[in-house]
Structures are given as C-alpha cells and as structure tokens.
Design a protein around this motif. Structure first.
Motif, short mmCIF file in Angstrom:
data_model
loop_
_atom_site.label_atom_id
_atom_site.label_comp_id
_atom_site.label_asym_id
_atom_site.label_seq_id
_atom_site.Cartn_x
_atom_site.Cartn_y
_atom_site.Cartn_z
N MET A 185 0.85 -1.17 0.00
CA MET A 185 0.00 0.00 0.00
C MET A 185 0.89 1.23 0.00
SD MET A 185 -3.30 0.37 2.30
CE MET A 185 -4.34 1.80 2.19
N ARG A 186 0.43 2.28 -0.67
CA ARG A 186 1.25 3.49 -0.76
C ARG A 186 0.77 4.52 0.27
NH1 ARG A 186 0.73 5.04 -6.11
NH2 ARG A 186 0.10 7.16 -5.69
N PRO A 233 3.82 -2.91 3.54
CA PRO A 233 3.03 -4.12 3.32
C PRO A 233 1.58 -3.86 3.74
CG PRO A 233 4.91 -4.54 4.79
CD PRO A 233 4.83 -3.07 4.60
N PHE A 234 0.66 -4.40 2.96
CA PHE A 234 -0.74 -4.26 3.35
C PHE A 234 -1.15 -5.49 4.15
CE2 PHE A 234 -5.17 -5.47 2.39
CZ PHE A 234 -5.79 -4.50 3.15
N ARG A 235 -1.56 -5.28 5.37
CA ARG A 235 -2.10 -6.36 6.20
C ARG A 235 -3.47 -5.92 6.69
NH1 ARG A 235 2.68 -9.42 8.42
NH2 ARG A 235 4.50 -8.25 7.76
N VAL A 295 -3.04 2.76 10.46
CA VAL A 295 -2.09 3.75 9.94
C VAL A 295 -0.86 3.84 10.84
CG1 VAL A 295 -1.77 6.22 9.48
CG2 VAL A 295 -3.84 5.06 8.70
N LEU A 296 -1.06 3.75 12.15
CA LEU A 296 0.08 3.83 13.07
C LEU A 296 1.06 2.67 12.85
CD1 LEU A 296 1.46 5.28 15.44
CD2 LEU A 296 0.05 3.93 16.99
N ASP A 297 0.53 1.46 12.58
CA ASP A 297 1.41 0.32 12.27
C ASP A 297 2.26 0.63 11.05
OD1 ASP A 297 0.51 -1.40 14.33
OD2 ASP A 297 -1.26 -1.92 13.15
N LEU A 334 -5.95 0.27 7.56
CA LEU A 334 -5.52 0.36 6.16
C LEU A 334 -6.57 -0.24 5.24
CD1 LEU A 334 -1.72 -0.66 6.30
CD2 LEU A 334 -2.72 1.63 6.42
N ARG A 335 -7.24 -1.31 5.71
CA ARG A 335 -8.20 -2.03 4.86
C ARG A 335 -9.39 -1.16 4.43
NH1 ARG A 335 -9.48 -5.02 10.09
NH2 ARG A 335 -11.30 -3.93 10.89
N ASP A 336 -9.65 -0.09 5.19
CA ASP A 336 -10.75 0.80 4.82
C ASP A 336 -10.38 1.69 3.64
OD1 ASP A 336 -12.32 -0.27 6.81
OD2 ASP A 336 -11.73 1.24 8.30
#
Lengths: 134, 256
Positions: free
Chosen positions: B10-11, B33-35, B40-42, B85-87
């Motif tokens: 993810m960018r 990496p997208f998990r 966002v903090l991760d 991030l998934r949102d």
C-alpha cells in the motif's frame, strides 16, 4: 519551544485550495444549510413588502399580487420553498443536540425530541391554512 | 505489531517538514506491506523501523486511549491507531499532521494553544463553601447525577475535534470543542459550583458563540463525547440565563 525553530503557521490547512467547504461532503452540506437562510430572509422581505402594499390600499395590494404571478416570481417562490424546507428539516434534526432531556439516568431518544417540531409545524400550518382558506 | 501475512503493498504519502532546512513542507511516498489488521500507526512504525528513521510522529498506547496519534488521513482527522488500512486499500492514503495547529516537524504539531484553552475553563471541581473535612465523608452522587456529565468526561484530549473545526482555523482564539465540552462536564456535575466563574470564559466572545454548529467535532470524536451537543446545550443554558436576568423579577437570582 525554542524561538529559533521555524513552525508552519496553524492556518496551513485552511489556506489551501479548494476552500475547506468544497473538500468534504459534510462541510458542503453545512454551507448549503447556512446559504438557504438567504432565501428564508429574502422571503421575509417580500412578505414585509406585501404588508406595506396592503397598507397603501387595495389598488397597490392587487398590483403587487399581480406582480407575484410572473414566471420569475413563481420560480423564486418554488426555490425559496425548497430551501426553506431544507433549512427547517436540518434544524429540526439538530434539536436533540441542543436539548439534553433526561428521565432518570436515560437520555430521551432523539426521535422524541424531533417529533414535536414536526407536530408543531403541522399544527401551525393547519391554523394558517384555516385562516386563509376557511 | 501484528503477525498476519502481507496481502500486497500500500502506498502512503506522508507530510514531511524539516524546520532546520528552511524549505517548504512536501509529501514523501512510502510503500508498506498491506495487512488486514494493520492501522495507519502500524504503517508509520513500519516506515520508521524499516525504511526511514527520520519520520517523526507522536504515539503511545496504540489502543485509542492516550490520544497522542491524531493525524489527518485523507483529509479527515483520525487516531492513527484506529484508522485501518483495509478501509482505504487499494487506494493510497495521505497522512498529514492535525489541521489548525502549527506544525513543528513532520506529523508533530504544537499543542500549547490547546493546553492554554483547557486550563482557562477551570477543569476541576469548584466547591461552593470550600472542601469539607475528610471526617465528614464523601461527596455522594446518584447514578442519574453521574449520567448527566459522564459522556462529556470521556475526552482523551486527542484534538481531532479541533482539526475538524474550520472555526478553530479561522478564529485561533476560539475556545474550541473539547475545552467547552469539558467545561460542560464540570458545570453539569452535582458536586461543582464553578459554572458562574467558567461562564466568563465559556460565554465570552471567544467561547460558545463562535460556534456555527458545523458538527464535525462530534463526527470525528473517537470517544463519542459529542462536543457539538455540549456547545449547543451551553448556548441554550446561557440564553436561559439571559432571559432570567432581563425578564424575571430580581434577575431570577434567588433560584441559583
């Protein structure tokens, strides 16, 4: 804070374009709500003009009523009505925020605060209609 | 940090500002990496650990309690630890410091003005006749009395509401949502007698009357404090005060 450290002024966000109220839907709807009051105000001015013509006598009043039949006046009234309804409904739905009514530990459900606004609207409209049409 | 397997990348476009370099702020793009269970903090911590140690941001509890990690995510104030991030995936996300505060470095802003505003509303219990001796027992409160202010006491001072409020940006002296909600929290407390003192600040030019009821302070609040409600309720109470003073015989004072 050390005086020699250069900070970005707090208004960096607002200064950007497009203006803040075009950036997000809730901000835009807020601006629409505020803008509709212009039409509510304009309608009040027309109403005051009507009372003044009424005071000037029957001929002046009838000439004024005739001028309201023009297509432009009718379009204005329809737009003003739509905006007045939007203005009214949005504010009705905000009343529970301003009125925290409690029964014991529980806060009264927002719908119960909103409903009397609609009820009052209906009753007052009925009285006005009765005056005009009855 | 979570141990799930990455499902792509993810960018992140992150606001960067180095005060010592004398240049304008800019955006720097990072791939993370997208998990599915990452927030966002991760992602920010991943960047700091793995690719760019110079990235500066505040955080502490990473569980929505401390209120330190507030950032703008795609223009909306969020706690970095609560914005998944998934949102946003697969679109890139833009991370900026909270709006309406001076920026010190990257995502770190200066919160002095907020602390001054908080102090100005006397956020403590003011007793009517001084503190009673311990031997006299506790100040008792019924559940109903507690319920009146409980929601307003949940504030974690994350300042998302200040970032969501355009009035705060336009009128820097405006007390703002959280401070007024906290004033209301004490005003509604049955053990408190400080409302009249607080009114001098709360109902002043820079207080509740600056609010135009945009309502986004409540929309972004991670603790459902509803500062917009607190401000409107304070306006209503101040208006009732005014009517009492002007219209009631003896200013309605004997009732207070």
């Amino acid at each position: 804070m050390k005086p020699d450290v250069r900070t970005i002024p707090a208004n960096w966000w607002l200064r950007r374009s497009p203006p803040w109220w075009l950036r997000r839907r809730p901000y835009f709807l807020f601006m629409v709500r505020e803008f509709t009051s212009v039409f509510v105000g304009a309608y009040v001015v027309i109403f005051l003009m009507m009372i003044r013509r009424l005071n000037e006598g029957q001929a002046a009043y009838e000439a004024f009523l005739a001028s309201l039949q023009s297509p432009l006046a009718i379009v204005f009234h329809m737009v003003a009505l739509a905006f007045a309804v939007f203005h009214t409904v949005t504010w009705f739905h905000l009343t529970p925020k301003a009125m925290a009514v409690r029964i014991g530990e529980e806060r009264v459900k927002p719908a119960l605060i909103i409903a009397p606004n609609y009820a009052a609207w209906a009753v007052i409209s009925a009285i006005v209609a009765w005056f005009l049409l009855g | 940090m979570a141990n799930s397997t990455p499902e792509g990348t993810m960018r992140l476009e992150v606001f960067r500002y180095f005060p010592e370099k004398g240049e304008e702020p800019h955006f720097q793009t990072y791939e993370v990496p997208f998990r599915k269970d990452w927030v966002v903090l991760d992602a920010l911590n991943y960047i700091k650990d793995q690719s760019d140690g110079s990235l500066t941001f505040r955080w502490s509890c990473r569980m929505g309690v401390c209120g330190s990690c507030g950032v703008m995510v795609n223009g909306v104030p969020k706690l970095g630890c609560s914005a998944f991030l998934r949102d946003y995936y697969p679109n890139p996300i833009r991370v900026e410091p909270l709006a309406n505060f001076p920026v010190l470095r990257d995502l770190v802003f200066q919160l002095d003005s907020f602390l001054e505003k908080l102090k100005s509303i006397q956020p403590w219990i003011v007793r009517r006749d001084g503190e009673k001796p311990v031997s006299d027992g506790e100040y008792l409160q019924t559940p109903a009395q507690h319920a009146r202010f409980k929601d307003f006491s949940m504030c974690i001072n994350c300042m998302l509401c200040y970032a969501a409020c355009p009035v705060v940006g336009m009128e820097p002296h405006f007390l703002g949502p959280a401070a007024i909600a906290l004033a209301q929290r004490y005003n509604l407390d049955s053990r408190d007698a400080g409302r009249e003192q607080r009114q001098e600040t709360v109902s002043s030019h820079d207080g509740i009357w600056q609010c135009t009821f945009i309502g986004q302070c409540s929309a972004v609040c991670p603790k459902h404090v509803d500062p917009a409600g607190a401000i409107q309720q304070a306006k209503l109470a101040s208006t009732v005060d005014w009517f009492k003073e002007v219209l009631w015989p003896f200013g309605g004072r004997e009732k207070r």
